[in-house]
Scaffold this motif. Structure first.
Motif, PDB file in Angstrom:
ATOM      1  N   GLU A 243      17.822  62.470   8.897  1.00 14.57           N
ATOM      2  CA  GLU A 243      18.216  62.542   7.483  1.00 14.57           C
ATOM      3  C   GLU A 243      18.797  63.915   7.146  1.00 14.57           C
ATOM      4  O   GLU A 243      19.793  64.021   6.424  1.00 14.57           O
TER       5      GLU A 243
ATOM      6  N   ASN B 255      14.315  50.220  -1.397  1.00 12.92           N
ATOM      7  CA  ASN B 255      14.482  50.074  -2.840  1.00 12.92           C
ATOM      8  C   ASN B 255      14.001  48.691  -3.276  1.00 12.92           C
ATOM      9  O   ASN B 255      13.819  47.795  -2.441  1.00 12.92           O
TER      10      ASN B 255
ATOM     11  N   ALA C  21       8.986  53.302  -2.786  1.00 11.94           N
ATOM     12  CA  ALA C  21      10.409  53.159  -3.090  1.00 11.94           C
ATOM     13  C   ALA C  21      10.791  51.690  -3.251  1.00 11.94           C
ATOM     14  O   ALA C  21      11.730  51.360  -3.972  1.00 11.94           O
TER      15      ALA C  21
ATOM     16  N   GLY D  86      11.726  63.424   1.920  1.00  8.32           N
ATOM     17  CA  GLY D  86      12.347  62.498   0.982  1.00  8.32           C
ATOM     18  C   GLY D  86      12.333  61.060   1.465  1.00  8.32           C
ATOM     19  O   GLY D  86      11.763  60.727   2.501  1.00  8.32           O
TER      20      GLY D  86
ATOM     21  N   ASN E 256      14.977  57.568   1.895  1.00 11.25           N
ATOM     22  CA  ASN E 256      16.341  57.056   1.914  1.00 11.25           C
ATOM     23  C   ASN E 256      16.392  55.825   1.006  1.00 11.25           C
ATOM     24  O   ASN E 256      16.017  54.724   1.406  1.00 11.25           O
ATOM     25  N   PHE E 257      16.868  56.018  -0.224  1.00 13.72           N
ATOM     26  CA  PHE E 257      16.851  54.927  -1.205  1.00 13.72           C
ATOM     27  C   PHE E 257      17.933  53.882  -0.947  1.00 13.72           C
ATOM     28  O   PHE E 257      17.930  52.830  -1.581  1.00 13.72           O
TER      29      PHE E 257
ATOM     30  N   SER F 215      13.487  63.115  -2.770  1.00 11.26           N
ATOM     31  CA  SER F 215      14.809  62.711  -2.278  1.00 11.26           C
ATOM     32  C   SER F 215      15.219  63.569  -1.084  1.00 11.26           C
ATOM     33  O   SER F 215      14.905  64.761  -1.017  1.00 11.26           O
ATOM     34  N   TRP F 216      15.939  62.944  -0.146  1.00  7.36           N
ATOM     35  CA  TRP F 216      16.437  63.687   1.013  1.00  7.36           C
ATOM     36  C   TRP F 216      17.513  64.691   0.605  1.00  7.36           C
ATOM     37  O   TRP F 216      17.681  65.729   1.251  1.00  7.36           O
ATOM     38  N   GLU F 217      18.239  64.397  -0.467  1.00  8.88           N
ATOM     39  CA  GLU F 217      19.279  65.320  -0.919  1.00  8.88           C
ATOM     40  C   GLU F 217      18.670  66.656  -1.349  1.00  8.88           C
ATOM     41  O   GLU F 217      19.154  67.733  -0.970  1.00  8.88           O
TER      42      GLU F 217
ATOM     43  N   ARG G 103      10.860  58.296  -6.509  1.00 12.24           N
ATOM     44  CA  ARG G 103      12.128  58.944  -6.858  1.00 12.24           C
ATOM     45  C   ARG G 103      11.996  60.464  -6.944  1.00 12.24           C
ATOM     46  O   ARG G 103      13.001  61.180  -6.915  1.00 12.24           O
TER      47      ARG G 103
END
Length: 378
Positions: free
Chosen positions: A39, A200, A305, A193, A195-196, A361-363, A358
């Motif tokens: 990721e 989901n 998630a 994080g 991965n959405f 997050s990986w971001e 939420r």
């Protein structure tokens, strides 16, 4: 001279950092640390020149290295005498052998690659290789501690011996432990994080032929996850089934116990490809993992998630992750565990689990790692 040095500094600051993510198990097994590497690499590739040193080529960012991966070792460890012999040297012989056989190939690649920062993610194996290279080339190290406070911090103390330039943790429990006992360590708190795109609430559920409610537990291996407690707890309920997604040396024993206490209509254990796991989260009513220690518990986040409530042991690291999206209890008290499972199945959780996930997050995780990389480059 001043302007020449300034120009060199500005040029270095503008260029993409070249980083090496070490994890020989990538492509060979699926777990928390392997997921982090893949990721991170995907989200850092536009800002950095990224290489993953792995046993197999999962994507274009991977540079395969020669080693004996853990899955191959596990095949050999089916023989009791060999397993017993190697267990004298390590708790997980398959990982120990992977570390030893990957050491020189990793060191060689790090010497050739002219990397700006090295990020070992396979515990002491990659950290030892990175430290050897740093001794000669002065390449800084960002090490992520995946073991948490297992065995009272034994693994963390061992890894601190190598003195990584940045020491990343993703639980508050470990962060406070380091602050108390090792205040000199440059610690960065970076939660992992989800991965959405994969996990989901809109995923199509798998078709599971078990009576409702379904209590799902998932782990790469059944070892040390205490799934027997889950089976015993559900056996106290009038209704409900257990689905185990796992493998490992005691999975056959678990299957025998599950069928004895619950019967085939209320119990199933199986292995599914990694890409199918989200559909199983979606199909269950409650996710649970009664393991003794989970430094983060990425599976909890993945289940949430998919908007599934979680039942887990009550400790600091799991409190941080789950919060109000499930129930924490003493899973060793089977009656208390059973009550928590039943309450979780009967409660209307709305979208609480999803919105709790939420927060991770990986971001955001990748952005914080990039800050650490840039900081080491001056």
């Amino acid at each position: 001279m001043f302007f020449q040095n300034k120009n060199k500094f500005l040029k270095k600051k503008k260029q993409k950092p070249k980083i090496a993510l070490i994890h020989p198990a990538v492509g060979d097994s699926v777990g928390r640390s392997e997921s982090l590497v893949l990721e991170l690499a995907e989200r850092l590739k536009d800002k950095c020149e990224v290489k993953i040193l792995s046993s197999k080529k999962v994507n274009d960012l991977c540079t395969p290295i020669s080693c004996v991966p853990r899955s191959q070792v596990l095949q050999e460890l089916k023989y009791d005498k060999l397993r017993d012999f190697l267990s004298n040297f390590a708790n997980r012989p398959e990982v120990f052998i992977e570390h030893l056989t990957s050491f020189f190939p990793v060191v060689w690649e790090l010497f050739k690659g002219k990397y700006d920062v090295i990020l070992p993610n396979n515990d002491w194996g990659g950290l030892m290789a990175a430290s050897a290279v740093r001794t000669i080339k002065k390449t800084p190290i960002i090490f992520t501690e995946h073991s948490g406070l297992i065995e009272g911090g034994k693994n963390a103390r061992r890894n601190l011996f190598f003195k990584p330039d940045k020491y990343v943790v993703y639980t508050n429990e470990l962060k406070y432990w380091l602050k108390k006992y090792h205040p000199e360590v440059k610690t960065s708190f970076i939660p992992m994080g989800v991965n959405f795109n994969r996990f989901n609430p809109e995923i199509e559920p798998a078709n599971i032929n078990l009576s409702k409610p379904i209590f799902l537990a998932s782990s790469v291996t059944a070892k040390n996850k205490r799934f027997d407690l889950l089976i015993e707890a559900v056996s106290l309920l009038e209704k409900g089934s257990v689905l185990l997604l796992c493998s490992g040396e005691n999975s056959a024993e678990l299957a025998k116990k599950g069928e004895k206490l619950l019967g085939k209509k209320r119990f199933k254990t199986t292995c599914v490809p990694n890409e199918q796991i989200p559909s199983y989260y979606k199909a269950c009513d409650v996710f649970t993992l009664p393991s003794r220690s989970e430094p983060l518990g990425l599976v909890y986040l993945e289940a949430m998630a998919c908007n599934k409530p979680v039942v887990a042991p009550k400790d600091c690291s799991r409190m941080d992750v789950i919060c109000d999206a499930g129930i924490l209890c003493d899973v060793t008290d089977v009656e208390e565990y059973a009550e928590a499972l039943q309450k979780a199945a009967e409660t209307d959780w709305g979208e609480i689990p999803y919105y709790q996930a939420r927060k991770f997050s990986w971001e955001a995780c990748a952005d914080k790692y990039y800050e650490q990389i840039r900081d080491l480059m001056g």
